[in-house]
Design a protein around this motif. Sequence first.
Motif, PDB file in Angstrom:
ATOM      1  N   VAL A  77       0.866  -1.207   0.053  1.00  0.00           N
ATOM      2  CA  VAL A  77      -0.061   0.032   0.087  1.00  0.00           C
ATOM      3  C   VAL A  77       0.889   1.307   0.112  1.00  0.00           C
ATOM      4  N   GLN A  78       0.635   2.108  -1.012  1.00  0.00           N
ATOM      5  CA  GLN A  78       1.252   3.507  -1.229  1.00  0.00           C
ATOM      6  C   GLN A  78       0.476   4.267  -0.415  1.00  0.00           C
ATOM      7  N   VAL A  79       0.812   5.067   0.580  1.00  0.00           N
ATOM      8  CA  VAL A  79       0.087   6.018   1.442  1.00  0.00           C
ATOM      9  C   VAL A  79       0.667   7.318   1.288  1.00  0.00           C
ATOM     10  N   GLU A  80      -0.259   8.268   1.530  1.00  0.00           N
ATOM     11  CA  GLU A  80       0.096   9.706   1.739  1.00  0.00           C
ATOM     12  C   GLU A  80       0.753   9.793   3.093  1.00  0.00           C
ATOM     13  N   ARG A 123      -1.216  10.333  -8.864  1.00  0.00           N
ATOM     14  CA  ARG A 123      -0.944  11.935  -8.813  1.00  0.00           C
ATOM     15  C   ARG A 123       0.371  12.162  -7.759  1.00  0.00           C
ATOM     16  N   VAL A 124       1.283  12.572  -8.426  1.00  0.00           N
ATOM     17  CA  VAL A 124       2.551  12.743  -7.352  1.00  0.00           C
ATOM     18  C   VAL A 124       2.426  14.438  -7.229  1.00  0.00           C
ATOM     19  N   ARG A 125       2.276  14.632  -5.908  1.00  0.00           N
ATOM     20  CA  ARG A 125       2.555  16.046  -5.407  1.00  0.00           C
ATOM     21  C   ARG A 125       3.864  16.209  -4.566  1.00  0.00           C
ATOM     22  N   LYS A 126       4.624  17.261  -5.101  1.00  0.00           N
ATOM     23  CA  LYS A 126       6.220  17.431  -4.685  1.00  0.00           C
ATOM     24  C   LYS A 126       6.028  17.889  -3.437  1.00  0.00           C
ATOM     25  N   THR A 127       5.063  18.385  -2.658  1.00  0.00           N
ATOM     26  CA  THR A 127       5.118  18.809  -1.300  1.00  0.00           C
ATOM     27  C   THR A 127       4.577  17.826  -0.439  1.00  0.00           C
ATOM     28  N   ILE A 128       3.917  16.615  -0.972  1.00  0.00           N
ATOM     29  CA  ILE A 128       3.385  15.913  -0.037  1.00  0.00           C
ATOM     30  C   ILE A 128       4.300  14.362  -0.071  1.00  0.00           C
ATOM     31  N   PHE A 129       4.813  14.022   0.977  1.00  0.00           N
ATOM     32  CA  PHE A 129       5.546  12.707   0.773  1.00  0.00           C
ATOM     33  C   PHE A 129       4.535  11.567   1.045  1.00  0.00           C
ATOM     34  N   ASP A 130       5.192  10.459   0.313  1.00  0.00           N
ATOM     35  CA  ASP A 130       4.578   9.218   0.321  1.00  0.00           C
ATOM     36  C   ASP A 130       5.274   8.132   0.919  1.00  0.00           C
ATOM     37  N   CYS A 131       5.004   6.939   1.273  1.00  0.00           N
ATOM     38  CA  CYS A 131       5.533   5.779   1.559  1.00  0.00           C
ATOM     39  C   CYS A 131       4.840   4.450   1.503  1.00  0.00           C
ATOM     40  N   TRP A 132       5.520   3.370   1.498  1.00  0.00           N
ATOM     41  CA  TRP A 132       4.902   2.072   1.349  1.00  0.00           C
ATOM     42  C   TRP A 132       4.584   1.238   2.710  1.00  0.00           C
ATOM     43  N   ILE A 133       3.498   0.504   2.824  1.00  0.00           N
ATOM     44  CA  ILE A 133       3.395  -0.194   3.904  1.00  0.00           C
ATOM     45  C   ILE A 133       2.949  -1.649   3.517  1.00  0.00           C
ATOM     46  N   ARG A 143     -13.893  -1.940   0.754  1.00  0.00           N
ATOM     47  CA  ARG A 143     -12.628  -0.958   0.692  1.00  0.00           C
ATOM     48  C   ARG A 143     -12.078  -0.875   2.164  1.00  0.00           C
ATOM     49  N   GLN A 144     -11.774  -1.891   2.933  1.00  0.00           N
ATOM     50  CA  GLN A 144     -11.197  -2.154   4.224  1.00  0.00           C
ATOM     51  C   GLN A 144      -9.913  -1.438   4.467  1.00  0.00           C
ATOM     52  N   VAL A 145      -9.034  -1.774   3.397  1.00  0.00           N
ATOM     53  CA  VAL A 145      -7.554  -1.331   3.692  1.00  0.00           C
ATOM     54  C   VAL A 145      -7.544   0.083   3.526  1.00  0.00           C
ATOM     55  N   ARG A 146      -8.123   0.786   2.675  1.00  0.00           N
ATOM     56  CA  ARG A 146      -8.326   2.201   2.348  1.00  0.00           C
ATOM     57  C   ARG A 146      -8.948   2.862   3.455  1.00  0.00           C
ATOM     58  N   ARG A 147     -10.069   2.331   4.025  1.00  0.00           N
ATOM     59  CA  ARG A 147     -10.414   2.971   4.956  1.00  0.00           C
ATOM     60  C   ARG A 147      -9.620   2.964   6.279  1.00  0.00           C
ATOM     61  N   MET A 148      -8.928   1.825   6.386  1.00  0.00           N
ATOM     62  CA  MET A 148      -8.022   1.730   7.806  1.00  0.00           C
ATOM     63  C   MET A 148      -6.834   2.789   7.553  1.00  0.00           C
ATOM     64  N   THR A 149      -6.265   2.819   6.450  1.00  0.00           N
ATOM     65  CA  THR A 149      -5.278   3.702   6.320  1.00  0.00           C
ATOM     66  C   THR A 149      -5.831   5.179   6.595  1.00  0.00           C
ATOM     67  N   ALA A 150      -6.847   5.531   5.894  1.00  0.00           N
ATOM     68  CA  ALA A 150      -7.352   6.826   6.031  1.00  0.00           C
ATOM     69  C   ALA A 150      -7.817   7.390   7.591  1.00  0.00           C
ATOM     70  N   ALA A 151      -8.086   6.046   8.353  1.00  0.00           N
ATOM     71  CA  ALA A 151      -8.297   6.200   9.765  1.00  0.00           C
ATOM     72  C   ALA A 151      -7.076   6.684  10.570  1.00  0.00           C
ATOM     73  N   VAL A 152      -6.269   6.344  10.239  1.00  0.00           N
ATOM     74  CA  VAL A 152      -4.651   6.553  10.838  1.00  0.00           C
ATOM     75  C   VAL A 152      -4.140   8.002  10.307  1.00  0.00           C
ATOM     76  N   GLY A 153      -4.915   8.740   9.339  1.00  0.00           N
ATOM     77  CA  GLY A 153      -4.404   9.780   8.785  1.00  0.00           C
ATOM     78  C   GLY A 153      -3.413   9.735   7.547  1.00  0.00           C
ATOM     79  N   HIS A 154      -3.564   8.601   7.089  1.00  0.00           N
ATOM     80  CA  HIS A 154      -2.691   8.326   5.739  1.00  0.00           C
ATOM     81  C   HIS A 154      -3.257   7.518   4.623  1.00  0.00           C
ATOM     82  N   PRO A 155      -4.071   8.495   3.744  1.00  0.00           N
ATOM     83  CA  PRO A 155      -4.967   7.965   2.679  1.00  0.00           C
ATOM     84  C   PRO A 155      -4.097   7.312   1.715  1.00  0.00           C
TER      85      PRO A 155
END
Length: 182
Positions: A77-80, A123-133, A143-155
Motif C-alpha cells: 500500500v502506497q500511502v500519503e 498523482r504525485v505532489r512534490k510537497t506531500i511525502f508518500d511511503c509504502w507499507i 474498501r477496508q484497507v483504504r478505510r483503515m489507512t485513512a483512519a490513521v491519517g494516511h490515505p
Amino acid sequence: MTLILFNKPFNVLSQFTDRGTGGSSRKTLSDFIDVPKVYPAGRLDLDSEGLLLLTDNGGLQARIADPMHKMPKTYLVQVEGDVTGSALDALRTGVQLNDGPTLPAAVDLIPDPMLWPRDPPIRVRKTIFDCWIRLTIREGRNRQVRRMTAAVGHPTLRLVRWEIGEWALDGLAPGEWQCRPA
C-alpha cells in the motif's frame, strides 16, 4: 479443480460482465481470461490492483472469500504522508471504522517495492511525502484497507494485493494469469 491466479490491472472490474449503467464499457475479467466456469473468489475494487483468485470449486471459493475463514490477505500500500510508529501501532491493534472495529493487522514500513507502472500513474505532489507499507488483514470488508489507512491519517494512493493465503503474485505482470494447484 481449476485455480487461476490473475494479476488484475487498475481499472478492471472483478467480474466477467459490466453491469454498470450509463452505457460505458469498462474492462472486465472476460477481457483477459477465457476459461469456462471459473468465478472470482472475492473481489478487488476497480481502483485496486493485484492478485485475484478464480476457481471452479465452490468449496475453495468459499474458503478464500468468506471472512469467517479469516484467510490472510497481504497488500502493498502506497500511502500519503510519513507513517509514524503510532499509526502502525493503531493498525496493529485494530482501528475503529464506521462499521465497527477492525481485527488487528500485521503491518510494516517497506522500501519502494519497484512494481510495474500504473496506468494511469498516481498523482504525485512534490510537497506531500508518500511511503509504502505491507499490510495483512484477515477480514474482507468493503474498501477496508483504504478505510483503515485513512483512519490513521494516511490515505491510500495505490493498493496492490500481493498474497492471499499461500498464493502470491510473484512473477505475474498486470493482465497475466496462470493455473496453479489448489
